[in-house]
Design a protein around this motif. Sequence first.
Motif, PDB file in Angstrom:
ATOM      1  N   THR A 141      67.824  57.336  13.030  1.00  0.00           N
ATOM      2  CA  THR A 141      66.631  58.054  13.467  1.00  0.00           C
ATOM      3  C   THR A 141      66.852  58.745  14.812  1.00  0.00           C
ATOM      4  O   THR A 141      67.435  58.148  15.723  1.00  0.00           O
ATOM      5  N   THR A 218      65.756  64.177   8.903  1.00  0.00           N
ATOM      6  CA  THR A 218      64.348  63.841   9.081  1.00  0.00           C
ATOM      7  C   THR A 218      63.503  65.102   8.990  1.00  0.00           C
ATOM      8  O   THR A 218      64.026  66.207   8.828  1.00  0.00           O
ATOM      9  N   PRO A 243      64.919  64.207   4.737  1.00  0.00           N
ATOM     10  CA  PRO A 243      65.552  62.912   4.429  1.00  0.00           C
ATOM     11  C   PRO A 243      66.640  62.977   3.357  1.00  0.00           C
ATOM     12  O   PRO A 243      67.469  62.074   3.254  1.00  0.00           O
ATOM     13  N   TRP A 359      62.962  55.410   4.535  1.00  0.00           N
ATOM     14  CA  TRP A 359      62.389  56.570   3.840  1.00  0.00           C
ATOM     15  C   TRP A 359      61.918  56.182   2.433  1.00  0.00           C
ATOM     16  O   TRP A 359      60.863  56.626   1.985  1.00  0.00           O
TER      17      TRP A 359
END
Length: 458
Positions: A141, A218, A243, A359
């Motif tokens: 992340t 992301t 993702p 996710w």
Amino acid sequence: MSNPRSTKLHIAMFPWFAFGHITPYLHLSNKLTERGHRVSFLLPKGAQAKVEHLILYPNLIHFYPLLVPSVDRLPPGAETASDVPLPLRGHLCVAFDQTQDQVQTILSTLKPDFIFFDFSPWMPALAHQIGSKAICYSIVTPATQALKVPTKEKPEDMTVEDFMQPPPGYPPSCVRIKSKDHEIAQLKVFAKALGTEMSLYVRITYGLIWSDALAYRTYHEFEGPYCDYLKQHYAKPVLLTGPVLPKAPATKLDEKWTNWLCNFKQGTVVYCAFGSQNKLQKDQFQELLLGFELCGQPFLVALSTPDGCATIEEAFPEGFEERVKGRGWVYGGWVPQTLILEHPSVGCSVTHCGYGSMWESLFSDCQIVCVPYLGDQIVGARLMVEELKVAVEVEREDNGWISKESLSKAIVSVMDEDSEIAGLVKYNHAKLKEELTSEGMQERYLDTFIQNLQGLMD
């Protein structure tokens, strides 16, 4: 701006030698080749057979197998992180770096437009030498990397204490490391010199500093402030792929799972998986199983066999199997997670917050319970629990131990329909899921990503 489907790119991929890195790089490769771009993929020789089945466009993805040198203290034949116990991962870094000559020979011949990498700080110089652009494609992340930007001139001068406070200009956020023994221990692993006398932190940070652009899997809608902060701090483009999860398999869930799950009412089963890399100690494994037993819900738990045990069954607490017969299933092999999360009987996902699993949980309708282990998983959990309020985190003792009571309490808090916290996280999760799964969003992100890559070539 040129049409993202016009100028065809040639992209080389060189991820860290771990399946948790190789697999997301392959998912992106599939999306790029779907649009007609060409991918050259460098990976350990033995890993190729294990991931070939994931390739959707074999005519456009070409594997270049690397011979991983044998290095002092590495188990014989070790090629990926799965083959190496955690304390010896530094020696795998040494072997990884020793493939540099092979990598240079292959890439000098191929001369790709772009080279995507994550753990090789020497890659940007190599890329520039052969006329390619180096893209640092992180599989964690962005919030993790934003929290750990260097606040000293040299990344190697950063200490664990420096990571305890968010850096200057960090977005107003609840996402941070807490002063707990377990979390500080994780930071120490991150900041500790490996076999190459370069810590994981230094290795990753120099890759970010010397690359031509940073890329993350992301959406801006999900982690925008952290992406903007990284763009500002490193003064370079931050490109987002979305993702890039693979489509759910067209196949149906195998009968052995379906037959068992169909015994339970809608949304009542608790599903738990911690990824293939997380091997628990036997006592912690047993305590977790007792926590699932205690919560009173039916449960399907997929965990690796604990350290020092030959089979998963021999690690069960005494009498556990008889007591949970018919309501609990503990499985030691691979499970089709996406399909299980989609099953109507499954109502809760207990996850280690690995980025891919995170996710998958967000894209499901399940309540989410976080049990993070590693540094980036801890940050991912904070993002979901404290910032977005779409999940709850299991309370750990200072030393990192998870008691059966704390696991059971977290599960009950999201599974009890009358609980205020259950209603709040369910509402927030549904709202976020609707935004993240809006039609065409992933495809738009990929088209923009490719346009941005083409812009870097101008």
